[in-house]
Scaffold this motif. Sequence first.
Motif, PDB file in Angstrom:
ATOM      1  N   LEU A  55       0.858  -1.177   0.000  1.00  0.00           N
ATOM      2  CA  LEU A  55       0.000   0.000   0.000  1.00  0.00           C
ATOM      3  C   LEU A  55       0.896   1.229   0.000  1.00  0.00           C
ATOM      4  O   LEU A  55       1.871   1.296   0.755  1.00  0.00           O
ATOM      5  CB  LEU A  55      -0.896   0.018   1.242  1.00  0.00           C
ATOM      6  CG  LEU A  55      -1.817   1.235   1.400  1.00  0.00           C
ATOM      7  CD1 LEU A  55      -2.884   1.260   0.312  1.00  0.00           C
ATOM      8  CD2 LEU A  55      -2.463   1.235   2.786  1.00  0.00           C
ATOM      9  N   ILE A  56       0.585   2.196  -0.863  1.00  0.00           N
ATOM     10  CA  ILE A  56       1.381   3.419  -0.976  1.00  0.00           C
ATOM     11  C   ILE A  56       0.546   4.600  -0.492  1.00  0.00           C
ATOM     12  O   ILE A  56      -0.624   4.733  -0.852  1.00  0.00           O
ATOM     13  CB  ILE A  56       1.847   3.649  -2.417  1.00  0.00           C
ATOM     14  CG1 ILE A  56       2.584   2.411  -2.941  1.00  0.00           C
ATOM     15  CG2 ILE A  56       2.759   4.871  -2.506  1.00  0.00           C
ATOM     16  CD1 ILE A  56       2.950   2.493  -4.409  1.00  0.00           C
ATOM     17  N   SER A  57       1.150   5.468   0.306  1.00  0.00           N
ATOM     18  CA  SER A  57       0.433   6.614   0.872  1.00  0.00           C
ATOM     19  C   SER A  57       1.164   7.915   0.577  1.00  0.00           C
ATOM     20  O   SER A  57       2.390   7.975   0.574  1.00  0.00           O
ATOM     21  CB  SER A  57       0.280   6.438   2.389  1.00  0.00           C
ATOM     22  OG  SER A  57       1.546   6.285   3.016  1.00  0.00           O
ATOM     23  N   GLY A  58       0.386   8.983   0.339  1.00  0.00           N
ATOM     24  CA  GLY A  58       0.921  10.323   0.171  1.00  0.00           C
ATOM     25  C   GLY A  58       0.349  11.222   1.246  1.00  0.00           C
ATOM     26  O   GLY A  58      -0.843  11.136   1.572  1.00  0.00           O
ATOM     27  N   SER A  59       1.166  12.102   1.807  1.00  0.00           N
ATOM     28  CA  SER A  59       0.757  12.854   2.995  1.00  0.00           C
ATOM     29  C   SER A  59       1.065  14.338   2.887  1.00  0.00           C
ATOM     30  O   SER A  59       1.895  14.768   2.075  1.00  0.00           O
ATOM     31  CB  SER A  59       1.471  12.271   4.223  1.00  0.00           C
ATOM     32  OG  SER A  59       1.320  13.084   5.367  1.00  0.00           O
ATOM     33  N   SER A  60       0.421  15.103   3.759  1.00  0.00           N
ATOM     34  CA  SER A  60       0.738  16.527   3.895  1.00  0.00           C
ATOM     35  C   SER A  60       2.118  16.738   4.496  1.00  0.00           C
ATOM     36  O   SER A  60       2.616  17.874   4.498  1.00  0.00           O
ATOM     37  CB  SER A  60      -0.317  17.219   4.770  1.00  0.00           C
ATOM     38  OG  SER A  60      -1.572  17.236   4.138  1.00  0.00           O
ATOM     39  N   ASP A  61       2.742  15.681   5.012  1.00  0.00           N
ATOM     40  CA  ASP A  61       4.102  15.824   5.543  1.00  0.00           C
ATOM     41  C   ASP A  61       5.160  15.793   4.446  1.00  0.00           C
ATOM     42  O   ASP A  61       6.354  15.730   4.724  1.00  0.00           O
ATOM     43  CB  ASP A  61       4.388  14.769   6.619  1.00  0.00           C
ATOM     44  CG  ASP A  61       4.458  13.338   6.060  1.00  0.00           C
ATOM     45  OD1 ASP A  61       4.459  13.164   4.828  1.00  0.00           O
ATOM     46  OD2 ASP A  61       4.493  12.401   6.870  1.00  0.00           O
ATOM     47  N   HIS A 115       6.126  20.262  -0.796  1.00  0.00           N
ATOM     48  CA  HIS A 115       4.806  20.625  -0.264  1.00  0.00           C
ATOM     49  C   HIS A 115       3.949  19.371  -0.219  1.00  0.00           C
ATOM     50  O   HIS A 115       4.421  18.268  -0.463  1.00  0.00           O
ATOM     51  CB  HIS A 115       4.152  21.736  -1.094  1.00  0.00           C
ATOM     52  CG  HIS A 115       3.512  22.791  -0.232  1.00  0.00           C
ATOM     53  ND1 HIS A 115       2.428  22.514   0.575  1.00  0.00           N
ATOM     54  CD2 HIS A 115       3.803  24.095  -0.031  1.00  0.00           C
ATOM     55  CE1 HIS A 115       2.085  23.615   1.229  1.00  0.00           C
ATOM     56  NE2 HIS A 115       2.905  24.591   0.886  1.00  0.00           N
ATOM     57  N   TRP A 116       2.677  19.517   0.142  1.00  0.00           N
ATOM     58  CA  TRP A 116       1.781  18.378   0.339  1.00  0.00           C
ATOM     59  C   TRP A 116       1.744  17.447  -0.870  1.00  0.00           C
ATOM     60  O   TRP A 116       1.672  17.884  -2.012  1.00  0.00           O
ATOM     61  CB  TRP A 116       0.360  18.865   0.610  1.00  0.00           C
ATOM     62  CG  TRP A 116       0.235  19.753   1.805  1.00  0.00           C
ATOM     63  CD1 TRP A 116       0.834  19.595   3.015  1.00  0.00           C
ATOM     64  CD2 TRP A 116      -0.534  20.953   1.882  1.00  0.00           C
ATOM     65  NE1 TRP A 116       0.483  20.612   3.858  1.00  0.00           N
ATOM     66  CE2 TRP A 116      -0.353  21.465   3.200  1.00  0.00           C
ATOM     67  CE3 TRP A 116      -1.347  21.642   0.996  1.00  0.00           C
ATOM     68  CZ2 TRP A 116      -0.978  22.629   3.632  1.00  0.00           C
ATOM     69  CZ3 TRP A 116      -1.974  22.802   1.431  1.00  0.00           C
ATOM     70  CH2 TRP A 116      -1.784  23.281   2.726  1.00  0.00           C
ATOM     71  N   VAL A 117       1.765  16.158  -0.618  1.00  0.00           N
ATOM     72  CA  VAL A 117       1.543  15.155  -1.663  1.00  0.00           C
ATOM     73  C   VAL A 117       0.049  14.865  -1.675  1.00  0.00           C
ATOM     74  O   VAL A 117      -0.511  14.364  -0.705  1.00  0.00           O
ATOM     75  CB  VAL A 117       2.329  13.864  -1.383  1.00  0.00           C
ATOM     76  CG1 VAL A 117       2.060  12.839  -2.484  1.00  0.00           C
ATOM     77  CG2 VAL A 117       3.822  14.160  -1.276  1.00  0.00           C
ATOM     78  N   MET A 118      -0.602  15.193  -2.788  1.00  0.00           N
ATOM     79  CA  MET A 118      -2.055  15.127  -2.874  1.00  0.00           C
ATOM     80  C   MET A 118      -2.572  13.998  -3.755  1.00  0.00           C
ATOM     81  O   MET A 118      -3.706  13.551  -3.590  1.00  0.00           O
ATOM     82  CB  MET A 118      -2.603  16.457  -3.426  1.00  0.00           C
ATOM     83  CG  MET A 118      -2.168  17.673  -2.659  1.00  0.00           C
ATOM     84  SD  MET A 118      -2.922  17.781  -1.041  1.00  0.00           S
ATOM     85  CE  MET A 118      -4.571  18.289  -1.481  1.00  0.00           C
ATOM     86  N   SER A 119      -1.757  13.528  -4.713  1.00  0.00           N
ATOM     87  CA  SER A 119      -2.233  12.559  -5.693  1.00  0.00           C
ATOM     88  C   SER A 119      -1.154  11.532  -6.002  1.00  0.00           C
ATOM     89  O   SER A 119       0.037  11.862  -6.066  1.00  0.00           O
ATOM     90  CB  SER A 119      -2.635  13.257  -6.998  1.00  0.00           C
ATOM     91  OG  SER A 119      -3.613  14.241  -6.770  1.00  0.00           O
ATOM     92  N   LEU A 120      -1.600  10.288  -6.227  1.00  0.00           N
ATOM     93  CA  LEU A 120      -0.718   9.195  -6.614  1.00  0.00           C
ATOM     94  C   LEU A 120      -1.359   8.415  -7.757  1.00  0.00           C
ATOM     95  O   LEU A 120      -2.576   8.293  -7.815  1.00  0.00           O
ATOM     96  CB  LEU A 120      -0.479   8.238  -5.441  1.00  0.00           C
ATOM     97  CG  LEU A 120       0.186   8.795  -4.180  1.00  0.00           C
ATOM     98  CD1 LEU A 120       0.120   7.746  -3.069  1.00  0.00           C
ATOM     99  CD2 LEU A 120       1.627   9.200  -4.451  1.00  0.00           C
ATOM    100  N   ALA A 121      -0.536   7.874  -8.643  1.00  0.00           N
ATOM    101  CA  ALA A 121      -1.033   7.002  -9.713  1.00  0.00           C
ATOM    102  C   ALA A 121       0.080   6.033 -10.104  1.00  0.00           C
ATOM    103  O   ALA A 121       1.245   6.416 -10.175  1.00  0.00           O
ATOM    104  CB  ALA A 121      -1.479   7.817 -10.927  1.00  0.00           C
ATOM    105  N   ILE A 122      -0.303   4.788 -10.358  1.00  0.00           N
ATOM    106  CA  ILE A 122       0.648   3.761 -10.782  1.00  0.00           C
ATOM    107  C   ILE A 122       0.436   3.473 -12.264  1.00  0.00           C
ATOM    108  O   ILE A 122      -0.700   3.342 -12.720  1.00  0.00           O
ATOM    109  CB  ILE A 122       0.468   2.472  -9.960  1.00  0.00           C
ATOM    110  CG1 ILE A 122       0.755   2.757  -8.478  1.00  0.00           C
ATOM    111  CG2 ILE A 122       1.391   1.368 -10.465  1.00  0.00           C
ATOM    112  CD1 ILE A 122       0.495   1.574  -7.574  1.00  0.00           C
TER     113      ILE A 122
END
Length: 391
Positions: free
Chosen positions: A184-190, A212-219
């Motif tokens: 599972l991959i997560s993107g965060s405001s950190d 800055h914030w990571v808001m979107s992910l795509a594989i």
Amino acid sequence: MALLLSVMGVNIVHINLVKANIADFNEKNHLSDITSQLKINHNHFLASQHNNTSINQPCELVTSEAADNFLFTLKGQHNYDIDSLAFTPDGKTLVSGSIYNKINLWDFEKRQLKRVINAGKDGVNTIAISADGSLLAAGGGFSQPETDKTIKVWNLKTGRMIFKFTGHTQGINALTFTPDGKTLISGSSDKTIKFWNLNNGKLVRTLRGHTHWVMSLAISPDGKTLASAGGAYKIDSDTAIRLWDMQTGKLLKTFPRTPEAIGILVFSPDGKTLVSSTGKLQTNTTINFWDINSGRLVNNILENAVSLIFSKDGENLLTVNSSYAVDLWNISNGKKIKNLIAGIKLDNDQNIGRIYVSAATLHPDGKTLVIGEGGVLSGYRIGIRQISFDK
């Protein structure tokens, strides 16, 4: 024409203005930071606040074919904007999440709520379902260290929580499972991206590079490349898209920055094109088309999309608009092929920001469109329509 729902950023970052402790935030330093990470639908809410419209005030319902002409609705179970929607691969279960601390699981065939899952004190920003339909992941929280920044994973069949990942220092904005269901991959405001092992529950790696914030992910369709993006709605924000090697975590490429934060990332079915949606206001949103090999911007469409759905052959793109409009676009020339559903027309300016589409997804059958509503005029329903994509 059969459609394939690509990974899309329905993962809406929320602001919980209705919670009692919001009054404790310092308006200048904290509330402005939180509102900066709102995606499209919550700008509507802020607009209503600007017009002195209270969420508790009685209001007249807006009559619109776009807002009312559903095949059927699932309603009465959410109390605020429906920000996350996803189907299990067999299409039998629809999962919906809101900024409140619950996730609803619907029996889609029977049109009944079958289970409610407690997501955590700071609500749901993003949900993801594994490719085999066995696991559900959810994350929420704000861009503050004291927020709930845990990631929870449940067995969808039993409803039992099997993992609770901790490691991010701020809220979770994006989640995606790898195609093999092992990570599972997560993107965060950190500003970080984390890989979590779903066999032993351990952190595999942390990717750093965003400022800055990571808001979107795509594989990518071949499972080899991870795309990430985000930013906030201010001039100096980091809105550059980054491509990462999925196996090693190595940064492969950084695309040029866009003027506004990126809320949605979608790969084309052939993996050659990456599509991003940018913009802080519904009237100022652009869909950009990037060539993966060169990192060059090759085309764009001015459209305030809440959802992006590629056709199976990759030649066309379906957009679901915050104002209920559904349009089909030609990818090669960026021209609109046709409007499938007309957008809502509000009866007065005070209703702007009080009824809108906040999330959308496509059933695996390729012809059933599901939207989640936001705004006090909507009733926070989930609306279902049958869509024909013939040109």
